[in-house]
Design a protein around this motif. Structure first.
Motif, PDB file in Angstrom:
ATOM      1  N   VAL A  57       0.863  -1.179   0.000  1.00  0.00           N
ATOM      2  CA  VAL A  57       0.000   0.000   0.000  1.00  0.00           C
ATOM      3  C   VAL A  57       0.898   1.227   0.000  1.00  0.00           C
ATOM      4  O   VAL A  57       1.882   1.290   0.743  1.00  0.00           O
ATOM      5  N   SER A  58       0.552   2.206  -0.829  1.00  0.00           N
ATOM      6  CA  SER A  58       1.350   3.440  -0.872  1.00  0.00           C
ATOM      7  C   SER A  58       0.438   4.631  -1.104  1.00  0.00           C
ATOM      8  O   SER A  58      -0.494   4.564  -1.915  1.00  0.00           O
ATOM      9  N   ASN A  59       0.700   5.716  -0.363  1.00  0.00           N
ATOM     10  CA  ASN A  59       0.040   6.987  -0.625  1.00  0.00           C
ATOM     11  C   ASN A  59       0.959   7.802  -1.535  1.00  0.00           C
ATOM     12  O   ASN A  59       2.005   8.290  -1.102  1.00  0.00           O
ATOM     13  N   LEU A  60       0.577   7.937  -2.797  1.00  0.00           N
ATOM     14  CA  LEU A  60       1.406   8.657  -3.754  1.00  0.00           C
ATOM     15  C   LEU A  60       1.522  10.124  -3.358  1.00  0.00           C
ATOM     16  O   LEU A  60       0.578  10.695  -2.794  1.00  0.00           O
ATOM     17  N   PRO A  61       2.644  10.760  -3.673  1.00  0.00           N
ATOM     18  CA  PRO A  61       2.816  12.185  -3.339  1.00  0.00           C
ATOM     19  C   PRO A  61       2.139  13.112  -4.343  1.00  0.00           C
ATOM     20  O   PRO A  61       2.407  14.299  -4.365  1.00  0.00           O
ATOM     21  N   PHE A  62       1.282  12.555  -5.183  1.00  0.00           N
ATOM     22  CA  PHE A  62       0.530  13.347  -6.162  1.00  0.00           C
ATOM     23  C   PHE A  62      -0.764  12.613  -6.470  1.00  0.00           C
ATOM     24  O   PHE A  62      -0.919  11.428  -6.151  1.00  0.00           O
ATOM     25  N   ASN A  63      -1.714  13.320  -7.076  1.00  0.00           N
ATOM     26  CA  ASN A  63      -2.957  12.710  -7.522  1.00  0.00           C
ATOM     27  C   ASN A  63      -2.891  12.481  -9.023  1.00  0.00           C
ATOM     28  O   ASN A  63      -2.252  13.243  -9.756  1.00  0.00           O
ATOM     29  N   LEU A  64      -3.571  11.446  -9.484  1.00  0.00           N
ATOM     30  CA  LEU A  64      -3.499  11.056 -10.883  1.00  0.00           C
ATOM     31  C   LEU A  64      -4.758  11.474 -11.632  1.00  0.00           C
ATOM     32  O   LEU A  64      -5.854  11.050 -11.273  1.00  0.00           O
ATOM     33  N   PRO A  65      -4.616  12.274 -12.692  1.00  0.00           N
ATOM     34  CA  PRO A  65      -5.760  12.569 -13.554  1.00  0.00           C
ATOM     35  C   PRO A  65      -6.203  11.303 -14.293  1.00  0.00           C
ATOM     36  O   PRO A  65      -5.476  10.310 -14.352  1.00  0.00           O
ATOM     37  N   ILE A  66      -7.382  11.334 -14.856  1.00  0.00           N
ATOM     38  CA  ILE A  66      -7.854  10.218 -15.671  1.00  0.00           C
ATOM     39  C   ILE A  66      -6.943  10.069 -16.888  1.00  0.00           C
ATOM     40  O   ILE A  66      -6.594  11.045 -17.548  1.00  0.00           O
ATOM     41  N   SER A  67      -6.531   8.840 -17.178  1.00  0.00           N
ATOM     42  CA  SER A  67      -5.621   8.609 -18.296  1.00  0.00           C
ATOM     43  C   SER A  67      -5.773   7.180 -18.793  1.00  0.00           C
ATOM     44  O   SER A  67      -6.551   6.387 -18.263  1.00  0.00           O
ATOM     45  N   GLN A  68      -4.979   6.848 -19.813  1.00  0.00           N
ATOM     46  CA  GLN A  68      -4.974   5.498 -20.357  1.00  0.00           C
ATOM     47  C   GLN A  68      -4.215   4.551 -19.426  1.00  0.00           C
ATOM     48  O   GLN A  68      -3.383   4.972 -18.630  1.00  0.00           O
ATOM     49  N   THR A  69      -4.503   3.276 -19.564  1.00  0.00           N
ATOM     50  CA  THR A  69      -3.849   2.241 -18.769  1.00  0.00           C
ATOM     51  C   THR A  69      -3.010   1.364 -19.689  1.00  0.00           C
ATOM     52  O   THR A  69      -3.006   1.528 -20.906  1.00  0.00           O
ATOM     53  N   GLY A  70      -2.273   0.427 -19.095  1.00  0.00           N
ATOM     54  CA  GLY A  70      -1.459  -0.448 -19.928  1.00  0.00           C
ATOM     55  C   GLY A  70      -0.574  -1.370 -19.119  1.00  0.00           C
ATOM     56  O   GLY A  70      -0.873  -1.692 -17.956  1.00  0.00           O
ATOM     57  N   LEU A  71       0.557  -1.775 -19.723  1.00  0.00           N
ATOM     58  CA  LEU A  71       1.488  -2.708 -19.098  1.00  0.00           C
ATOM     59  C   LEU A  71       2.918  -2.250 -19.347  1.00  0.00           C
ATOM     60  O   LEU A  71       3.247  -1.763 -20.443  1.00  0.00           O
ATOM     61  N   TRP A  72       3.764  -2.380 -18.336  1.00  0.00           N
ATOM     62  CA  TRP A  72       5.206  -2.189 -18.492  1.00  0.00           C
ATOM     63  C   TRP A  72       5.865  -3.537 -18.254  1.00  0.00           C
ATOM     64  O   TRP A  72       5.648  -4.163 -17.202  1.00  0.00           O
ATOM     65  N   CYS A  73       6.661  -4.006 -19.215  1.00  0.00           N
ATOM     66  CA  CYS A  73       7.264  -5.335 -19.133  1.00  0.00           C
ATOM     67  C   CYS A  73       8.763  -5.268 -19.372  1.00  0.00           C
ATOM     68  O   CYS A  73       9.251  -4.420 -20.138  1.00  0.00           O
ATOM     69  N   GLN A  74       9.497  -6.180 -18.747  1.00  0.00           N
ATOM     70  CA  GLN A  74      10.937  -6.324 -18.970  1.00  0.00           C
ATOM     71  C   GLN A  74      11.300  -7.786 -18.770  1.00  0.00           C
ATOM     72  O   GLN A  74      11.029  -8.363 -17.712  1.00  0.00           O
ATOM     73  N   SER A  75      11.892  -8.390 -19.805  1.00  0.00           N
ATOM     74  CA  SER A  75      12.273  -9.793 -19.687  1.00  0.00           C
ATOM     75  C   SER A  75      13.036 -10.249 -20.921  1.00  0.00           C
ATOM     76  O   SER A  75      12.871  -9.687 -22.014  1.00  0.00           O
ATOM     77  N   GLU A  76      13.861 -11.275 -20.737  1.00  0.00           N
ATOM     78  CA  GLU A  76      14.489 -11.940 -21.878  1.00  0.00           C
ATOM     79  C   GLU A  76      13.556 -12.986 -22.473  1.00  0.00           C
ATOM     80  O   GLU A  76      13.817 -13.506 -23.566  1.00  0.00           O
TER      81      GLU A  76
END
Length: 307
Positions: free
Chosen positions: A140-159
Protein backbone atom coordinates in the motif's frame (compact mmCIF):
# COMPACT_ATOMS: atom_id res chain seq x y z
CA UNK A 1 -8.52 -9.24 -23.78
CA UNK A 2 -11.21 -7.44 -25.78
CA UNK A 3 -9.40 -4.09 -25.30
CA UNK A 4 -7.48 -2.43 -28.11
CA UNK A 5 -3.71 -2.32 -27.52
CA UNK A 6 -0.73 -0.54 -29.04
CA UNK A 7 2.99 -0.47 -28.35
CA UNK A 8 4.88 2.70 -27.43
CA UNK A 9 7.94 0.46 -27.62
CA UNK A 10 8.46 -3.30 -27.42
CA UNK A 11 6.81 -6.25 -29.17
CA UNK A 12 3.65 -8.14 -28.30
CA UNK A 13 1.04 -10.46 -29.76
CA UNK A 14 -2.66 -10.34 -28.95
CA UNK A 15 -5.22 -13.13 -28.94
CA UNK A 16 -8.84 -13.00 -27.87
CA UNK A 17 -8.17 -13.75 -24.22
CA UNK A 18 -4.47 -12.96 -23.72
CA UNK A 19 -1.59 -10.61 -24.51
CA UNK A 20 1.97 -11.89 -24.81
CA UNK A 21 4.99 -9.62 -24.43
CA UNK A 22 7.75 -10.95 -26.69
CA UNK A 23 10.82 -11.01 -24.49
CA UNK A 24 14.34 -11.13 -25.90
CA UNK A 25 17.83 -9.72 -25.47
CA UNK A 26 18.24 -6.30 -27.06
CA UNK A 27 21.12 -3.90 -27.57
CA UNK A 28 21.10 -0.61 -25.69
CA UNK A 29 23.39 2.40 -26.00
CA UNK A 30 27.16 1.88 -26.38
CA UNK A 31 26.75 -1.76 -27.36
CA UNK A 32 25.38 -2.89 -24.01
CA UNK A 33 22.82 -5.71 -24.09
CA UNK A 34 20.00 -6.53 -21.71
CA UNK A 35 16.45 -7.75 -21.29
CA UNK A 36 13.92 -6.24 -23.69
CA UNK A 37 11.41 -3.74 -22.33
CA UNK A 38 7.96 -2.69 -23.49
CA UNK A 39 5.44 0.00 -22.76
CA UNK A 40 2.05 -1.28 -23.95
CA UNK A 41 -1.02 0.97 -23.80
CA UNK A 42 -4.69 0.05 -24.13
CA UNK A 43 -7.87 2.02 -24.80
CA UNK A 44 -9.24 1.74 -21.25
CA UNK A 45 -9.21 5.00 -19.27
CA UNK A 46 -8.81 5.08 -15.50
CA UNK A 47 -8.86 7.60 -12.68
CA UNK A 48 -9.82 5.40 -9.76
CA UNK A 49 -11.24 1.95 -9.07
CA UNK A 50 -9.65 -1.45 -9.75
CA UNK A 51 -7.57 -3.05 -12.47
CA UNK A 52 -7.16 -6.83 -12.48
CA UNK A 53 -5.01 -9.16 -14.57
CA UNK A 54 -3.39 -12.59 -14.52
CA UNK A 55 0.37 -12.58 -15.17
CA UNK A 56 2.59 -15.57 -16.00
CA UNK A 57 6.36 -15.42 -16.57
CA UNK A 58 7.73 -17.98 -19.03
CA UNK A 59 11.07 -17.71 -17.25
CA UNK A 60 12.57 -15.49 -14.53
CA UNK A 61 16.07 -14.15 -15.10
CA UNK A 62 17.00 -10.83 -13.51
CA UNK A 63 15.73 -8.37 -14.57
CA UNK A 64 12.19 -9.66 -15.15
CA UNK A 65 9.13 -7.54 -14.39
CA UNK A 66 5.52 -6.99 -15.36
CA UNK A 67 3.59 -4.04 -13.96
CA UNK A 68 0.13 -2.62 -14.60
CA UNK A 69 0.25 1.00 -15.77
CA UNK A 70 -2.45 2.95 -13.91
CA UNK A 71 -1.50 6.32 -15.42
CA UNK A 72 0.17 7.21 -18.73
CA UNK A 73 0.79 10.65 -20.22
CA UNK A 74 1.06 10.35 -24.03
CA UNK A 75 2.80 13.73 -24.30
CA UNK A 76 5.61 13.27 -21.77
CA UNK A 77 5.55 9.44 -21.65
CA UNK A 78 5.51 9.67 -17.83
CA UNK A 79 3.67 6.82 -16.12
CA UNK A 80 2.85 5.10 -12.83
CA UNK A 81 3.06 1.31 -12.63
CA UNK A 82 2.21 -1.35 -10.06
CA UNK A 83 3.06 -5.04 -10.16
CA UNK A 84 5.73 -7.73 -10.00
CA UNK A 85 9.52 -7.58 -10.24
CA UNK A 86 10.02 -3.82 -10.50
CA UNK A 87 13.34 -2.40 -9.25
CA UNK A 88 14.51 -5.88 -8.27
CA UNK A 89 11.74 -6.49 -5.73
CA UNK A 90 8.89 -8.97 -5.57
CA UNK A 91 6.15 -6.30 -5.50
CA UNK A 92 6.49 -2.71 -6.70
CA UNK A 93 4.63 0.61 -6.83
CA UNK A 94 6.66 3.20 -8.73
CA UNK A 95 6.56 6.06 -11.24
CA UNK A 96 8.68 7.18 -14.17
CA UNK A 97 9.16 10.86 -15.09
CA UNK A 98 12.58 10.90 -16.74
CA UNK A 99 13.86 8.83 -13.82
CA UNK A 100 12.31 6.10 -11.70
CA UNK A 101 10.84 6.92 -8.28
CA UNK A 102 10.08 3.97 -6.01
CA UNK A 103 7.02 4.49 -3.81
CA UNK A 104 6.85 0.98 -2.36
CA UNK A 105 9.16 -2.00 -2.85
CA UNK A 106 8.21 -5.15 -0.95
CA UNK A 107 9.45 -8.73 -0.91
CA UNK A 108 12.50 -10.58 -2.21
CA UNK A 109 12.89 -10.86 -5.97
CA UNK A 110 14.14 -14.45 -5.67
CA UNK A 111 10.60 -15.54 -4.74
CA UNK A 112 9.26 -14.56 -8.18
CA UNK A 113 8.33 -17.84 -9.90
CA UNK A 114 8.18 -18.86 -13.54
CA UNK A 115 5.08 -20.58 -14.96
CA UNK A 116 2.94 -19.50 -11.99
CA UNK A 117 -0.25 -17.55 -12.74
CA UNK A 118 -0.29 -14.47 -10.47
CA UNK A 119 -3.68 -12.83 -10.02
CA UNK A 120 -3.16 -9.09 -9.53
CA UNK A 121 -5.65 -6.49 -8.30
CA UNK A 122 -4.56 -2.86 -8.25
CA UNK A 123 -6.90 -0.42 -6.49
CA UNK A 124 -6.63 3.35 -6.71
CA UNK A 125 -8.61 5.57 -4.33
CA UNK A 126 -7.56 9.20 -4.41
CA UNK A 127 -3.79 8.98 -3.97
CA UNK A 128 -3.84 5.60 -2.19
CA UNK A 129 -2.66 2.62 -4.24
CA UNK A 130 -3.21 -0.94 -2.97
CA UNK A 131 -1.73 -4.04 -4.60
CA UNK A 132 -3.29 -7.45 -3.99
CA UNK A 133 -1.68 -10.62 -5.32
CA UNK A 134 -3.68 -13.85 -5.21
CA UNK A 135 -6.14 -12.17 -2.85
CA UNK A 136 -3.45 -11.00 -0.39
CA UNK A 137 -2.67 -7.30 0.23
CA UNK A 138 1.08 -7.09 -0.33
CA UNK A 139 1.69 -3.34 -0.71
CA UNK A 140 0.00 0.00 0.00
CA UNK A 141 1.35 3.44 -0.87
CA UNK A 142 0.04 6.99 -0.62
CA UNK A 143 1.41 8.66 -3.75
CA UNK A 144 2.82 12.19 -3.34
CA UNK A 145 0.53 13.35 -6.16
CA UNK A 146 -2.96 12.71 -7.52
CA UNK A 147 -3.50 11.06 -10.88
CA UNK A 148 -5.76 12.57 -13.55
CA UNK A 149 -7.85 10.22 -15.67
CA UNK A 150 -5.62 8.61 -18.30
CA UNK A 151 -4.97 5.50 -20.36
CA UNK A 152 -3.85 2.24 -18.77
CA UNK A 153 -1.46 -0.45 -19.93
CA UNK A 154 1.49 -2.71 -19.10
CA UNK A 155 5.21 -2.19 -18.49
CA UNK A 156 7.26 -5.34 -19.13
CA UNK A 157 10.94 -6.32 -18.97
CA UNK A 158 12.27 -9.79 -19.69
CA UNK A 159 14.49 -11.94 -21.88
CA UNK A 160 11.54 -14.34 -22.19
CA UNK A 161 7.83 -14.06 -22.95
CA UNK A 162 5.32 -12.77 -20.39
CA UNK A 163 1.65 -13.76 -20.76
CA UNK A 164 -1.12 -11.48 -19.44
CA UNK A 165 -4.73 -12.67 -19.35
CA UNK A 166 -8.06 -11.12 -18.35
CA UNK A 167 -6.90 -7.50 -18.14
CA UNK A 168 -9.96 -5.72 -16.78
CA UNK A 169 -10.61 -2.13 -15.71
CA UNK A 170 -13.42 -1.40 -13.22
CA UNK A 171 -13.79 2.35 -12.77
CA UNK A 172 -15.09 4.17 -9.69
CA UNK A 173 -16.34 7.73 -9.37
CA UNK A 174 -13.58 9.90 -7.83
CA UNK A 175 -14.33 11.56 -4.51
CA UNK A 176 -14.25 15.20 -3.38
CA UNK A 177 -14.04 15.58 0.40
CA UNK A 178 -15.47 18.77 1.92
CA UNK A 179 -14.31 20.24 5.24
CA UNK A 180 -16.27 23.12 6.74
CA UNK A 181 -18.26 24.35 9.71
CA UNK A 182 -21.49 22.35 10.14
CA UNK A 183 -23.93 25.25 10.56
CA UNK A 184 -25.90 27.82 8.57
CA UNK A 185 -25.11 29.44 6.12
CA UNK A 186 -22.37 26.92 5.28
CA UNK A 187 -24.82 24.03 5.13
CA UNK A 188 -26.71 25.89 2.40
CA UNK A 189 -23.45 26.60 0.56
CA UNK A 190 -22.68 22.90 0.65
CA UNK A 191 -26.14 21.75 -0.47
CA UNK A 192 -26.88 24.44 -3.05
CA UNK A 193 -23.46 25.08 -4.60
CA UNK A 194 -20.68 22.62 -3.77
CA UNK A 195 -22.67 19.41 -4.22
CA UNK A 196 -24.19 20.59 -7.49
CA UNK A 197 -20.89 21.76 -8.99
CA UNK A 198 -19.13 18.53 -8.00
CA UNK A 199 -21.89 16.52 -9.64
CA UNK A 200 -21.21 18.33 -12.93
CA UNK A 201 -17.65 16.97 -12.78
CA UNK A 202 -18.87 13.46 -11.91
CA UNK A 203 -17.37 13.69 -8.43
CA UNK A 204 -18.79 11.83 -5.46
CA UNK A 205 -18.88 14.61 -2.86
CA UNK A 206 -18.68 13.70 0.84
CA UNK A 207 -18.64 15.85 3.98
CA UNK A 208 -17.21 14.69 7.30
CA UNK A 209 -20.60 14.57 9.03
CA UNK A 210 -21.87 12.21 6.31
CA UNK A 211 -19.38 9.50 7.33
CA UNK A 212 -21.19 6.88 9.36
CA UNK A 213 -20.10 3.73 11.17
CA UNK A 214 -17.97 2.65 14.14
CA UNK A 215 -14.42 3.84 14.67
CA UNK A 216 -12.51 7.00 15.49
CA UNK A 217 -13.79 10.15 13.83
CA UNK A 218 -10.26 11.45 13.18
CA UNK A 219 -9.20 8.14 11.62
CA UNK A 220 -12.26 8.25 9.36
CA UNK A 221 -11.44 11.79 8.23
CA UNK A 222 -7.81 10.91 7.50
CA UNK A 223 -9.00 7.92 5.47
CA UNK A 224 -11.44 10.12 3.55
CA UNK A 225 -8.72 12.66 2.74
CA UNK A 226 -6.30 9.94 1.59
CA UNK A 227 -8.93 8.40 -0.69
CA UNK A 228 -10.22 11.67 -2.16
CA UNK A 229 -9.24 13.12 -5.52
CA UNK A 230 -9.43 16.66 -4.13
CA UNK A 231 -10.37 18.61 -1.00
CA UNK A 232 -12.71 21.60 -0.77
CA UNK A 233 -12.35 23.61 2.43
CA UNK A 234 -14.54 26.49 3.62
CA UNK A 235 -12.29 28.45 6.00
CA UNK A 236 -14.33 31.54 6.91
CA UNK A 237 -14.60 30.43 10.54
CA UNK A 238 -11.54 29.87 12.74
CA UNK A 239 -12.39 26.22 13.24
CA UNK A 240 -9.41 24.19 14.54
CA UNK A 241 -10.78 20.95 13.05
CA UNK A 242 -11.08 22.49 9.59
CA UNK A 243 -7.53 23.89 9.67
CA UNK A 244 -6.16 20.57 10.95
CA UNK A 245 -7.75 18.78 7.99
CA UNK A 246 -6.48 21.43 5.55
CA UNK A 247 -2.97 21.04 6.97
CA UNK A 248 -3.12 17.27 6.63
CA UNK A 249 -4.30 17.59 3.02
CA UNK A 250 -1.46 20.00 2.23
CA UNK A 251 1.04 17.60 3.81
CA UNK A 252 -0.15 14.95 1.34
CA UNK A 253 0.15 17.40 -1.59
CA UNK A 254 -3.56 16.84 -2.08
CA UNK A 255 -5.24 19.36 -4.44
CA UNK A 256 -7.08 21.65 -2.01
CA UNK A 257 -9.53 24.38 -2.96
CA UNK A 258 -9.90 27.02 -0.24
CA UNK A 259 -13.07 29.13 -0.17
CA UNK A 260 -14.04 31.89 2.24
CA UNK A 261 -16.46 34.78 2.65
CA UNK A 262 -15.11 38.03 1.24
CA UNK A 263 -14.77 39.70 4.65
CA UNK A 264 -12.66 36.87 6.11
CA UNK A 265 -9.23 37.77 7.48
CA UNK A 266 -7.13 34.69 6.84
CA UNK A 267 -4.54 33.42 9.36
CA UNK A 268 -0.95 34.14 8.29
CA UNK A 269 -0.12 30.48 7.58
CA UNK A 270 -3.04 30.15 5.15
CA UNK A 271 -2.96 33.59 3.53
CA UNK A 272 -0.23 32.72 0.95
CA UNK A 273 -2.50 30.09 -0.63
CA UNK A 274 -4.87 31.01 -3.42
CA UNK A 275 -8.37 31.35 -1.94
CA UNK A 276 -11.71 31.66 -3.71
CA UNK A 277 -13.59 34.49 -1.97
CA UNK A 278 -17.36 34.87 -2.26
CA UNK A 279 -20.23 37.05 -1.11
CA UNK A 280 -23.20 35.44 0.63
CA UNK A 281 -25.70 36.96 -1.80
CA UNK A 282 -27.66 35.82 -4.85
CA UNK A 283 -25.09 37.42 -7.16
CA UNK A 284 -22.27 35.99 -5.08
CA UNK A 285 -23.67 32.49 -5.48
CA UNK A 286 -23.20 32.60 -9.25
CA UNK A 287 -19.66 33.91 -8.90
CA UNK A 288 -18.59 31.16 -6.50
CA UNK A 289 -20.15 28.54 -8.77
CA UNK A 290 -18.13 29.82 -11.72
CA UNK A 291 -14.94 30.08 -9.68
CA UNK A 292 -15.36 26.64 -8.15
CA UNK A 293 -15.81 25.08 -11.60
CA UNK A 294 -12.53 26.61 -12.79
CA UNK A 295 -10.64 25.47 -9.68
CA UNK A 296 -12.02 21.91 -9.88
CA UNK A 297 -11.17 21.66 -13.60
CA UNK A 298 -7.59 22.72 -12.87
CA UNK A 299 -7.26 20.34 -9.89
CA UNK A 300 -8.47 17.35 -11.90
CA UNK A 301 -5.94 17.90 -14.69
CA UNK A 302 -2.78 18.87 -12.79
CA UNK A 303 -0.05 16.49 -11.66
CA UNK A 304 3.19 17.67 -10.04
CA UNK A 305 5.99 15.14 -10.51
CA UNK A 306 8.47 17.31 -8.58
CA UNK A 307 7.30 16.29 -5.11
Amino acid sequence: MTNNWTSIFGEFTLKKDELTFKGNVQEYDKGQKGAAIANLICDQYFGGGKITAEITFTNVNSPTACEIIIYFDPQTKNFVSVGLGGAGSMYSIRSFAGNWANHSLVGEYKNLKAKKSYKLEVELKGSTVTLKVDGIIVSVSNLPFNLPISQTGLWCQSEDDIVVKNFNVKKETPKAFVVMQFSSPYNELYDDVIKRVCKEFDLNVVRADETYGPGLILADIIKQINESRLIIAEISQSNPNVFYEVGYAHALNKPTILIAEKTTKLPFDVSPFRTLFYENTIAGKQKIEDGLKKHIAAALSDIDWNV
